[in-house]
Enzyme design. Structure first.
Site, PDB file in Angstrom:
ATOM      1  N   PRO A   2     -39.884  17.065   4.590  1.00  0.00           N
ATOM      2  CA  PRO A   2     -39.351  16.247   3.489  1.00  0.00           C
ATOM      3  C   PRO A   2     -39.800  16.760   2.118  1.00  0.00           C
ATOM      4  O   PRO A   2     -40.991  16.981   1.903  1.00  0.00           O
ATOM      5  CB  PRO A   2     -39.946  14.858   3.744  1.00  0.00           C
ATOM      6  CG  PRO A   2     -40.573  14.902   5.087  1.00  0.00           C
ATOM      7  CD  PRO A   2     -40.799  16.328   5.448  1.00  0.00           C
ATOM      8  N   GLU A   3     -38.840  16.973   1.238  1.00  0.00           N
ATOM      9  CA  GLU A   3     -39.130  17.315  -0.152  1.00  0.00           C
ATOM     10  C   GLU A   3     -38.482  16.235  -1.017  1.00  0.00           C
ATOM     11  O   GLU A   3     -38.032  15.229  -0.501  1.00  0.00           O
ATOM     12  CB  GLU A   3     -38.596  18.713  -0.481  1.00  0.00           C
ATOM     13  CG  GLU A   3     -39.260  19.788   0.379  1.00  0.00           C
ATOM     14  CD  GLU A   3     -38.851  21.213  -0.040  1.00  0.00           C
ATOM     15  OE1 GLU A   3     -38.452  21.408  -1.188  1.00  0.00           O
ATOM     16  OE2 GLU A   3     -38.938  22.105   0.820  1.00  0.00           O
ATOM     17  N   LYS A  59     -43.330  13.543  -4.072  1.00  0.00           N
ATOM     18  CA  LYS A  59     -42.998  13.321  -2.668  1.00  0.00           C
ATOM     19  C   LYS A  59     -43.652  12.063  -2.103  1.00  0.00           C
ATOM     20  O   LYS A  59     -43.734  11.880  -0.901  1.00  0.00           O
ATOM     21  CB  LYS A  59     -43.418  14.550  -1.839  1.00  0.00           C
ATOM     22  CG  LYS A  59     -42.599  15.796  -2.185  1.00  0.00           C
ATOM     23  CD  LYS A  59     -42.892  16.947  -1.257  1.00  0.00           C
ATOM     24  CE  LYS A  59     -43.626  18.047  -1.947  1.00  0.00           C
ATOM     25  NZ  LYS A  59     -43.904  19.203  -1.085  1.00  0.00           N
ATOM     26  N   ARG A 111     -45.241  14.434  14.150  1.00  0.00           N
ATOM     27  CA  ARG A 111     -46.422  15.280  13.997  1.00  0.00           C
ATOM     28  C   ARG A 111     -47.578  14.593  13.275  1.00  0.00           C
ATOM     29  O   ARG A 111     -48.657  15.164  13.159  1.00  0.00           O
ATOM     30  CB  ARG A 111     -46.028  16.593  13.310  1.00  0.00           C
ATOM     31  CG  ARG A 111     -45.056  17.390  14.199  1.00  0.00           C
ATOM     32  CD  ARG A 111     -44.846  18.785  13.719  1.00  0.00           C
ATOM     33  NE  ARG A 111     -46.090  19.560  13.714  1.00  0.00           N
ATOM     34  CZ  ARG A 111     -46.180  20.797  13.252  1.00  0.00           C
ATOM     35  NH1 ARG A 111     -45.108  21.392  12.764  1.00  0.00           N
ATOM     36  NH2 ARG A 111     -47.316  21.439  13.285  1.00  0.00           N
ATOM     37  N   ARG A 264     -46.910  30.470   2.878  1.00  0.00           N
ATOM     38  CA  ARG A 264     -45.580  29.988   3.253  1.00  0.00           C
ATOM     39  C   ARG A 264     -44.615  31.162   3.270  1.00  0.00           C
ATOM     40  O   ARG A 264     -44.878  32.197   2.659  1.00  0.00           O
ATOM     41  CB  ARG A 264     -45.071  28.957   2.228  1.00  0.00           C
ATOM     42  CG  ARG A 264     -46.072  27.896   1.840  1.00  0.00           C
ATOM     43  CD  ARG A 264     -46.389  26.942   2.975  1.00  0.00           C
ATOM     44  NE  ARG A 264     -45.199  26.298   3.492  1.00  0.00           N
ATOM     45  CZ  ARG A 264     -44.672  25.174   2.996  1.00  0.00           C
ATOM     46  NH1 ARG A 264     -45.242  24.583   1.979  1.00  0.00           N
ATOM     47  NH2 ARG A 264     -43.601  24.644   3.533  1.00  0.00           N
TER      48      ARG A 264
END
Ligand SMILES: [Zn+2]
Length: 274
Positions: A2-3, A59, A111, A264
């Site tokens: 999610p961003e 976020k 998660r 990343r």
């Protein structure tokens, strides 16, 4: 993961489902999502309250209830909010709100990298260090070239890495930072503090376009549609560079590359991103 667009979607969904509604019963599972707080504390603080306010900061989601109570939510890597009927079982549900209209809103997070923390009020939640440390919001600020110049001044970090730092700019993640840099035709390794005014103008427009595109992509059917993340197997990839190493660039036809940057994977076009 999610961003900003997914979290904005979650905020809109929460408003549509819960604003003005009474939480008949709030419950949580004893998972690390609560950190040091107990499920009992969450149940006690939020049961019987009416949701009055939902705001997004980067976020993060901030919820305000009456009588006063606050809740800070983060969706982590796999979190999302869903609405179900009372009798439906929801796998991976860690926080649940049973509402006075017979529906249940779940925070689902397979998660468990998300977070849910209770406060005595909305204001107290808004003063939490995680929120106070955030830079200007990538969507709401708005992020003009001038503001970007201010935030990035003197930084000798690559622009892609800087854009992920929530203290500099809040809301962007790996996917949308890569997409915005592609739209702005800027190489991800460029030093953040060395970008010129014209480049920052392109970046400012590109961030806005990227977020708008992200929102349109995840909200095809309004707030009731479940969000599918690109990382989920079988999900279609509607983006320009993210997850597309080896495919031809949609702008110049060159083969898109990827490399590891700040832990990343960064995707970009080596020909048209300078
Ligand atoms: Zn290209």
């Amino acid at each position: 993961m999610p961003e900003l667009p997914e979290v904005e979607h979650a905020a809109r969904s929460l408003r549509a489902w819960m604003l003005g509604r009474r939480v008949i019963r709030a419950a949580a599972s004893p998972t690390r999502i609560l950190r040091t707080q107990s499920p009992r504390l969450l149940a006690m603080r939020l049961s019987g309250r009416i949701l009055e306010r939902v705001e997004r900061r980067g976020k993060w989601l901030l919820l305000g209830f009456a009588p006063p109570a606050g809740l800070l939510l983060h969706l982590g890597m796999t979190g999302k909010l869903v609405r179900r009927r009372l009798q439906e079982r929801e796998p991976y549900s860690h926080v649940r709100f049973v509402l006075d209209d017979g529906s249940v809103v779940h925070l689902v997070d397979p998660r468990k990298f998300g977070r849910a923390t209770c406060f005595r009020s909305f204001e107290e939640a808004a003063r939490a260090p995680e929120i106070a440390a955030l830079g200007p919001d990538a969507r709401d600020a708005p992020l003009t070239a001038g503001l970007l110049a201010e935030r990035l001044a003197g930084l000798r970090r690559p622009i892609k890495v800087a854009l992920l730092d929530q203290r500099l700019v809040a809301g962007l993640g790996n996917l949308h930072a890569a997409e915005a840099l592609f739209r702005a035709r800027l190489g991800p390794r460029r030093l953040a503090g060395r970008l010129g005014h014209e480049e920052l103008s392109r970046l400012s427009r590109a961030i806005a376009e990227t977020i708008d595109f992200g929102l349109k992509t995840i909200e095809p059917e309004g707030v009731d549609g479940d969000v599918e993340y690109v990382e989920e197997p079988g999900a279609e990839n509607p983006y320009l560079v993210y997850g597309k190493a080896g495919e031809p660039c949609s702008r110049c036809g060159a083969r898109l590359h990827s490399f590891a940057q700040g832990g990343r994977t960064t995707f970009y076009c080596p020909r048209c991103q300078r």
